[in-house]
Design an enzyme around this catalytic site. Structure first.
Site, short mmCIF file in Angstrom:
data_model
loop_
_atom_site.label_atom_id
_atom_site.label_comp_id
_atom_site.label_asym_id
_atom_site.label_seq_id
_atom_site.Cartn_x
_atom_site.Cartn_y
_atom_site.Cartn_z
CE1 TYR A 58 -3.89 -2.12 0.22
CE2 TYR A 58 -2.75 -3.21 2.03
CZ TYR A 58 -3.77 -3.17 1.11
OH TYR A 58 -4.68 -4.18 1.06
CE1 TYR A 87 -7.80 -5.94 3.21
CE2 TYR A 87 -7.06 -7.58 4.80
CZ TYR A 87 -6.88 -6.90 3.61
OH TYR A 87 -5.80 -7.18 2.83
CG ASP A 146 -11.36 -13.71 7.49
OD1 ASP A 146 -10.41 -14.18 8.15
OD2 ASP A 146 -11.21 -12.86 6.60
CE LYS A 179 -3.88 -10.91 9.21
NZ LYS A 179 -2.83 -10.06 8.70
C1 LIG Z 1 -9.50 -10.89 8.66
C2 LIG Z 1 -8.49 -11.03 7.54
N1 LIG Z 1 -8.78 -11.84 6.50
C3 LIG Z 1 -7.90 -12.01 5.48
C4 LIG Z 1 -6.68 -11.38 5.47
C5 LIG Z 1 -5.73 -11.60 4.33
O1 LIG Z 1 -4.65 -12.36 4.75
P1 LIG Z 1 -3.28 -12.34 3.90
O2 LIG Z 1 -2.72 -10.96 4.05
O3 LIG Z 1 -2.46 -13.41 4.54
O4 LIG Z 1 -3.64 -12.65 2.49
C6 LIG Z 1 -6.35 -10.53 6.53
C7 LIG Z 1 -5.07 -9.81 6.54
O5 LIG Z 1 -4.89 -8.79 7.17
C8 LIG Z 1 -7.28 -10.35 7.60
O6 LIG Z 1 -7.02 -9.54 8.64
#
Ligand SMILES: Cc1ncc(COP(=O)(O)O)c(C=O)c1O
Length: 434
Positions: A25, A153, A254, A283
């Site tokens: 970004y 997100y 998620d 993560k």
């Molecule tokens: C809730 C959530 N889902 C998906 C992602 C995407 O993960 P990645 O950056 O490993 O592709 C993130 C990353 O910040 C996230 O916080």
């Protein structure tokens, strides 16, 4: 005249980085500054110039045990003696099998079918594919869209981006190519507020009206991360689960940011005592050592997908089930579950609540909120990232603000002294913004 190769060899690494390496970004012609990290131990990052910074970010939620952990190092080294990688097509291996067993044990029943993939965004892509293939296999051809809430997100790939907040997630830029989904307004009932049933109304109405087109609801449980660091009431999840069952829609949670203890429970959905049909993990799965993610589902969903046409899940990345990442993930989960992570997260929460509280008094601050090992100071106006970062680095602290938000989610092993310093620097920096 020097040729291009020689020129590139001769410029220093900071200058090379600035001109040739794209960072997340930021612009390629006028990038945000970067700081060169030479090594990292525990909750500290050591810069190339010798300065040491207390880490407030856990490398974006991931490094929960801190850096350079002897147990995780050993797991990686031992696995390296055997193999770093081998394809997962037609082959299996002990690191993947052991990790899958552990994930089934740790996550809420009945999640017990696991797809191992490369990154958080990819695991979200896979979850959306699972939901769509589920309804296609059942012969319900119109259930192809997702329902979510504003402020979410879920990653940067196209499928994931399409369920991110349509404004802050930059839908306008990619409008021509993004699938169109349903968005309920922001969840109005905060985590610590008394539950108010009306908070569910817009979501319920959207589902009621459109359920014949909706394959799945996708939500970040309890904490919306990069879409605004909002903490919402767990009851929303309990009710969403009931509504999904009632309207025959799958529920995808998620847990990429919330998973593995960050919110004070092992998974965000544990605050609500519910289980999704599909769960995304990433993560902190490897303790922040390397990229690995997982999409978990139930036997029911997996069996329906496998019984339909074409009888298989349409995904299979090159580095699926990477043994090195699986071995480190297994070590990280063993470390987590055998540690007093819950107590550590609670201690961090108590300190953050006590020490960030004073920021509330500042006229430039809109809100201060804390949940588990997450502390957020929301300003009234967007902050200058480069300036704030410089001020923090000068005071021995690493954070990465975005928009109006200064936030921290330190490694669970951070010492009380380091955490006090982190909080006092944030308080000072906030005061300077006035
Ligand atoms: C809730 C959530 N889902 C998906 C992602 C995407 O993960 P990645 O950056 O490993 O592709 C993130 C990353 O910040 C996230 O916080």
């Amino acid at each position: 005249m020097m040729d291009q190769g020689n020129f590139l060899m001769n410029i220093n690494s900071q200058e090379f980085d600035r001109t040739h390496l794209w960072h997340p970004y930021t612009s390629m012609t006028n990038p945000l500054p970067v700081y060169e990290v030479e090594s990292a131990h525990g909750a500290r990052l050591r810069l190339a110039d010798g300065r040491e910074l207390i880490d407030g970010m856990s490398s974006w939620w991931a490094a929960i045990h801190g850096y350079n952990h002897p147990v995780l190092n050993q797991a990686a080294e031992q696995q390296l003696q055997k193999m770093a990688h081998v394809m997962f097509g037609g082959i299996t291996h002990e690191p993947a099998v052991t990790l899958a067993r552990t994930l089934i044990e740790l996550t809420p029943a009945p999640l017990d079918r696991i797809f191992l993939c490369d990154s958080g965004s990819v695991s979200v892509e896979v979850s959306i594919k699972m939901a769509m293939q589920y309804w296609q296999a059942k012969g319900v051809k119109d259930k192809t869209r997702m329902l979510t809430v504003r402020g979410g997100y879920h990653g940067d790939t196209f499928g994931a981006m399409a369920v991110c907040d349509p404004v802050s997630g930059m839908h306008s830029l990619f409008h021509a190519i993004l699938p169109q989904h349903f968005f309920a307004p922001l969840i109005s009932c905060g985590f610590y507020e008394p539950w108010n049933d009306t908070c569910l109304d817009p979501f319920r109405e959207l589902l009621q009206k459109n359920h014949k087109k909706i394959a799945a609801v996708i939500l970040e449980p309890v904490v919306q991360g990069a879409g605004g660091m909002r903490f919402y009431h767990p009851r929303f999840l309990t009710e969403a689960r009931k509504l999904c069952d009632h309207y025959e829609t799958l529920l995808i949670l998620d847990e990429i940011a919330t998973g593995f203890g960050r919110t004070g429970e092992l998974f965000g959905c544990d605050h609500a005592g519910i289980s999704p049909d599909i769960m995304c993990l990433g993560k902190a799965l490897t303790g922040g050592y390397m990229t690995l993610a997982a999409t978990l589902t139930t036997a029911k969903v997996a069996e329906v997908i496998s019984s339909g046409d074409p009888g298989l899940l349409m995904h299979g990345p090159t580095f699926m089930g990477n043994p090195l990442a699986c071995a480190v993930a297994q070590a990280s989960l063993t470390l987590l579950t055998s540690s007093s992570w819950q107590k550590n997260v609670k201690t961090i929460e108590t300190i953050l609540k006590k020490e960030l509280h004073s920021c509330r008094q500042h006229p430039a601050v809109a809100d201060v909120r804390v949940l588990g090992a997450i502390g957020v100071v929301e300003m009234k106006n967007p902050v200058d990232v480069a300036t704030i970062q410089q001020q923090c680095v000068d005071r021995g602290v690493w954070i990465r603000p975005f928009g109006k938000l200064l936030y921290i989610m330190p490694p669970y092993i951070i010492s009380a002294d380091d955490l006090h310093h982190l909080c006092s620097v944030i308080t000072e920096v906030v005061t300077d913004i006035l």
